[in-house]
Motif scaffolding. Structure first.
Motif, PDB file in Angstrom:
ATOM      1  N   LEU A 227       0.832  -1.203   0.000  1.00 29.61           N
ATOM      2  CA  LEU A 227       0.000   0.000   0.000  1.00 29.61           C
ATOM      3  C   LEU A 227       0.865   1.251   0.000  1.00 29.61           C
ATOM      4  N   GLY A 228       0.400   2.287  -0.654  1.00 30.59           N
ATOM      5  CA  GLY A 228       1.017   3.601  -0.579  1.00 30.59           C
ATOM      6  C   GLY A 228       0.086   4.557   0.150  1.00 30.59           C
ATOM      7  N   LEU A 229       0.617   5.275   1.178  1.00 34.32           N
ATOM      8  CA  LEU A 229      -0.201   6.162   2.003  1.00 34.32           C
ATOM      9  C   LEU A 229       0.513   7.490   2.212  1.00 34.32           C
ATOM     10  N   GLU A 230      -0.217   8.480   2.714  1.00 35.91           N
ATOM     11  CA  GLU A 230       0.359   9.817   2.821  1.00 35.91           C
ATOM     12  C   GLU A 230       1.086  10.068   4.130  1.00 35.91           C
ATOM     13  N   SER A 231       0.915   9.204   5.130  1.00 32.10           N
ATOM     14  CA  SER A 231       1.555   9.453   6.422  1.00 32.10           C
ATOM     15  C   SER A 231       1.448   8.223   7.306  1.00 32.10           C
ATOM     16  N   ALA A 232       2.219   8.238   8.401  1.00 28.36           N
ATOM     17  CA  ALA A 232       2.121   7.163   9.377  1.00 28.36           C
ATOM     18  C   ALA A 232       0.736   7.133  10.023  1.00 28.36           C
ATOM     19  N   ARG A 233       0.143   8.295  10.227  1.00 23.61           N
ATOM     20  CA  ARG A 233      -1.205   8.328  10.811  1.00 23.61           C
ATOM     21  C   ARG A 233      -2.226   7.680   9.876  1.00 23.61           C
ATOM     22  N   ALA A 234      -2.067   7.905   8.576  1.00 22.34           N
ATOM     23  CA  ALA A 234      -2.952   7.256   7.616  1.00 22.34           C
ATOM     24  C   ALA A 234      -2.759   5.747   7.648  1.00 22.34           C
ATOM     25  N   ALA A 235      -1.499   5.316   7.785  1.00 25.17           N
ATOM     26  CA  ALA A 235      -1.222   3.884   7.867  1.00 25.17           C
ATOM     27  C   ALA A 235      -1.864   3.276   9.110  1.00 25.17           C
ATOM     28  N   LEU A 236      -1.796   3.990  10.229  1.00 25.78           N
ATOM     29  CA  LEU A 236      -2.406   3.474  11.463  1.00 25.78           C
ATOM     30  C   LEU A 236      -3.918   3.381  11.316  1.00 25.78           C
ATOM     31  N   ASP A 237      -4.522   4.375  10.670  1.00 26.69           N
ATOM     32  CA  ASP A 237      -5.963   4.320  10.424  1.00 26.69           C
ATOM     33  C   ASP A 237      -6.323   3.149   9.516  1.00 26.69           C
ATOM     34  N   ALA A 238      -5.496   2.933   8.481  1.00 26.65           N
ATOM     35  CA  ALA A 238      -5.754   1.819   7.567  1.00 26.65           C
ATOM     36  C   ALA A 238      -5.638   0.484   8.303  1.00 26.65           C
ATOM     37  N   PHE A 239      -4.642   0.384   9.172  1.00 25.20           N
ATOM     38  CA  PHE A 239      -4.504  -0.836   9.971  1.00 25.20           C
ATOM     39  C   PHE A 239      -5.760  -1.071  10.809  1.00 25.20           C
ATOM     40  N   GLY A 240      -6.237  -0.038  11.476  1.00 22.70           N
ATOM     41  CA  GLY A 240      -7.414  -0.185  12.319  1.00 22.70           C
ATOM     42  C   GLY A 240      -8.627  -0.653  11.543  1.00 22.70           C
ATOM     43  N   ARG A 241      -8.807  -0.096  10.368  1.00 20.07           N
ATOM     44  CA  ARG A 241      -9.969  -0.482   9.562  1.00 20.07           C
ATOM     45  C   ARG A 241      -9.845  -1.920   9.067  1.00 20.07           C
ATOM     46  N   LEU A 242      -8.636  -2.299   8.624  1.00 17.59           N
ATOM     47  CA  LEU A 242      -8.444  -3.669   8.159  1.00 17.59           C
ATOM     48  C   LEU A 242      -8.635  -4.663   9.292  1.00 17.59           C
ATOM     49  N   ARG A 243      -8.133  -4.337  10.454  1.00 17.71           N
ATOM     50  CA  ARG A 243      -8.290  -5.235  11.600  1.00 17.71           C
ATOM     51  C   ARG A 243      -9.758  -5.387  11.973  1.00 17.71           C
ATOM     52  N   GLY A 309     -10.216   7.327   0.264  1.00 17.03           N
ATOM     53  CA  GLY A 309      -9.106   8.262   0.205  1.00 17.03           C
ATOM     54  C   GLY A 309      -8.014   8.000   1.214  1.00 17.03           C
ATOM     55  N   LEU A 310      -8.177   6.984   2.034  1.00 16.81           N
ATOM     56  CA  LEU A 310      -7.180   6.703   3.059  1.00 16.81           C
ATOM     57  C   LEU A 310      -5.919   6.092   2.459  1.00 16.81           C
ATOM     58  N   VAL A 311      -6.078   5.248   1.445  1.00 15.76           N
ATOM     59  CA  VAL A 311      -4.947   4.642   0.737  1.00 15.76           C
ATOM     60  C   VAL A 311      -4.864   5.266  -0.645  1.00 15.76           C
ATOM     61  N   ALA A 312      -3.656   5.743  -0.989  1.00 16.99           N
ATOM     62  CA  ALA A 312      -3.478   6.422  -2.275  1.00 16.99           C
ATOM     63  C   ALA A 312      -3.320   5.442  -3.421  1.00 16.99           C
ATOM     64  N   ASP A 313      -2.649   4.326  -3.169  1.00 14.90           N
ATOM     65  CA  ASP A 313      -2.412   3.344  -4.221  1.00 14.90           C
ATOM     66  C   ASP A 313      -2.121   2.012  -3.563  1.00 14.90           C
ATOM     67  N   ALA A 314      -2.316   0.929  -4.311  1.00 12.10           N
ATOM     68  CA  ALA A 314      -2.046  -0.398  -3.768  1.00 12.10           C
ATOM     69  C   ALA A 314      -1.856  -1.379  -4.908  1.00 12.10           C
ATOM     70  N   THR A 315      -1.074  -2.403  -4.637  1.00  9.93           N
ATOM     71  CA  THR A 315      -0.923  -3.505  -5.587  1.00  9.93           C
ATOM     72  C   THR A 315      -1.112  -4.809  -4.835  1.00  9.93           C
ATOM     73  N   LEU A 316      -1.845  -5.717  -5.451  1.00  8.51           N
ATOM     74  CA  LEU A 316      -2.124  -7.017  -4.851  1.00  8.51           C
ATOM     75  C   LEU A 316      -1.318  -8.072  -5.597  1.00  8.51           C
ATOM     76  N   ALA A 317      -0.504  -8.841  -4.859  1.00  7.45           N
ATOM     77  CA  ALA A 317       0.288  -9.898  -5.479  1.00  7.45           C
ATOM     78  C   ALA A 317      -0.635 -10.914  -6.133  1.00  7.45           C
ATOM     79  N   ARG A 318      -0.354 -11.232  -7.400  1.00  4.20           N
ATOM     80  CA  ARG A 318      -1.208 -12.161  -8.141  1.00  4.20           C
ATOM     81  C   ARG A 318      -0.609 -13.560  -8.234  1.00  4.20           C
ATOM     82  N   SER A 319       0.523 -13.756  -7.588  1.00  8.73           N
ATOM     83  CA  SER A 319       1.137 -15.080  -7.578  1.00  8.73           C
ATOM     84  C   SER A 319       1.978 -15.209  -6.318  1.00  8.73           C
TER      85      SER A 319
END
Length: 488
Positions: A227-243, A309-319
């Motif tokens: 994942l690509g994010l704009e800040s550590a705070r955004a990453a922490l928010d993304a973690f919380g939502r995924l969890r 808008g929390l995550v700016a970009d992401a790539t999912l491994a396909r293999s």
């Protein structure tokens, strides 16, 4: 010429273990005197290589009778000086490398302390199970050392530290007695939980020779994303939502800022930029599922984060190969940092809710303390463990930069302490953090630790000078010319 007591001890050990397994030649002993980073170089009378628990007990008992210190060695991959001997005998556990039993119904595996972690994982997989402890050094570190340091790794979020994966132990005590606590019980309230005295004790209370470890069902499917994010705070928010959405299926959430990623891309052969464009912060995410739908589940959750808008970009491994390549970027961070010059490392933890705040405060404080210092922080958001490393300024003199290690300890550790964190998260205390403990550890806790050490090792012969100071022990950061090498 060796003193008579030393000559007699070595002869006694050689008579039981065999001369080929009592090493005294300087060339043979040298690989056991320094750890991976070369922070410290010690000395030893001999290195002994017992083949089983009985021989470990014999060696320890003989050393105890001669009042000679012993230091247990596993894979020698420690990072805090915890396995460096300063005199005495090194007991290598490399020959205790047998898998004694695997029980899928009990969900346990019984292994000897010298088993390489990757081999424990492979034995569990062959039985259709999962042993989830996973470290960058898993191809060379040994399970006894993992338990002695309560290793964490990348899967703590879902499965816990080594302590949570341990059901029973076999331990050689300071006088050579063997405690047989190899039990596979989930419930046992018949007194004190003795195994947890030894897990995380860094070989200062006893030498672990075998363990009963907890296995887990092997996931049917896994999915990995970057994942690509704009800040550590955004990453922490993304973690919380995924969890919140994924629960225990979220098995890893690794934080990787821009600078460490750029270092890996510069120096790691074959490394490929995972996302187009630059982002302030990145995260490596893994989802494990008991069904075949891990990819679909993670993709759906990432779509929600991108749409919000929390995550700016992401790539999912396909293999599987793509997933391994993403993990290789993360697992190479510490090694690749060395190509940028001197590195001052801090392995710390704070409450998960305060991880982003810690990163901001510690980064600002360190950059203010030394203009041009490059913060190379990364770690495990799910358990609050950050490797807050500092890389020397471009063009700086390495030795002069490393001489600032104690000053940066004070800056970083004071902030950690103010946040109710720990200055030793997953690598242990060893020697490098031993003298920091009295400043931050509760005095009552320190007193209890000293009492335990005195009760279990009254002559101070087990890994002396580590975790708790001992008479004659080297300084954590000795003056030039001391027995320990300069931090590097």
């Amino acid at each position: 010429m060796r003193p008579p007591v030393t000559h007699s001890l070595i002869a006694t050990l050689a008579a039981r273990l065999g001369p080929a397994h009592v090493l005294t030649d300087a060339t043979d002993v040298a690989p056991h005197l320094a750890e991976t980073r070369g922070l410290y170089r010690g000395e030893a009378l001999a290195v002994v290589r017992p083949r089983d628990t009985a021989e470990v007990a014999f060696a320890v008992r003989a050393c105890a009778e001669a009042r000679v210190p012993v230091v247990a060695h596993g894979g020698n991959t420690g990072l805090v000086g915890g396995g460096v001997p300063f005199g005495g005998v090194v007991i290598s556990l490399a020959r205790l490398d047998r898998v004694r039993a695997v029980d899928p119904l009990d969900s346990t595996i019984t292994v000897e302390a010298g088993c390489v972690l990757a081999n424990v994982q492979a034995a569990a997989e062959a039985a259709g199970m999962l042993f989830p402890l996973s470290l960058a050094s898993e191809g060379s570190c040994r399970i006894g050392g993992n338990l002695a340091t309560n290793a964490g790794g990348t899967a703590v979020l879902a499965y816990g530290n080594a302590r949570e994966l341990t059901l029973g132990l076999e331990v050689v005590l300071a006088d050579g007695q063997v405690w047989n606590g190899l039990r596979a019980l989930r419930k046992d309230n018949s007194g004190y939980d003795l195994k947890n005295l030894f897990v995380g004790s860094e070989g200062t209370l006893g030498i672990i020779t075998a363990a009963v470890l907890r296995l887990h069902p092997k996931p049917v499917s896994k999915a990995t994303a970057f994942l690509g994010l704009e800040s550590a705070r955004a990453a922490l928010d993304a973690f919380g939502r995924l969890r919140d959405r994924l629960g225990p299926r979220l098995t890893a959430f690794e934080y990787v800022p821009r600078f460490p990623l750029e270092v890996v891309l510069r120096h790691l052969a074959g490394a490929v930029r995972p996302l187009d464009g630059d982002h302030d912060t990145y995260a490596l995410v893994e989802v494990s599922s008991p069904g075949p739908d891990a990819d679909e589940e993670l993709e759906a959750r990432l779509s929600e984060l991108i749409e919000s808008g929390l995550v700016a970009d992401a790539t999912l491994a396909r293999s599987e190969a793509q997933g391994a390549a993403l993990w290789r970027l993360r697992e190479s961070l510490s090694e690749m940092q060395g190509y940028e010059g001197g590195s001052i490392k801090h392995d710390v933890s704070v409450p998960v809710s305060r991880v982003a705040e810690f990163l901001e405060r510690a980064t600002e404080a360190c950059e203010a303390a030394m203009p041009g210092v490059r913060v190379c922080a990364f770690g495990h958001f799910g358990d609050g463990n950050i490797h807050f490393n500092l890389t020397q300024p471009v063009g700086a003199e390495k030795a002069a930069f490393l001489a600032e290690w104690p000053r940066f300890n004070r800056i970083v550790h004071d902030i950690v302490h103010a946040m109710d964190g720990s200055i030793a998260a997953e690598h242990g205390v060893g020697l490098i953090k031993r003298d920091e403990l009295p400043r931050y550890k509760d005095p009552v806790a320190l007193d209890l630790m000293r009492r335990l050490k005195g009760a279990l090792d009254p002559h101070g012969l087990l890994n002396p000078g580590k975790v708790l100071a001992a008479q004659g022990a080297p300084e954590a950061f000795p003056a030039k010319g001391g027995r320990a090498a300069s931090p590097a």
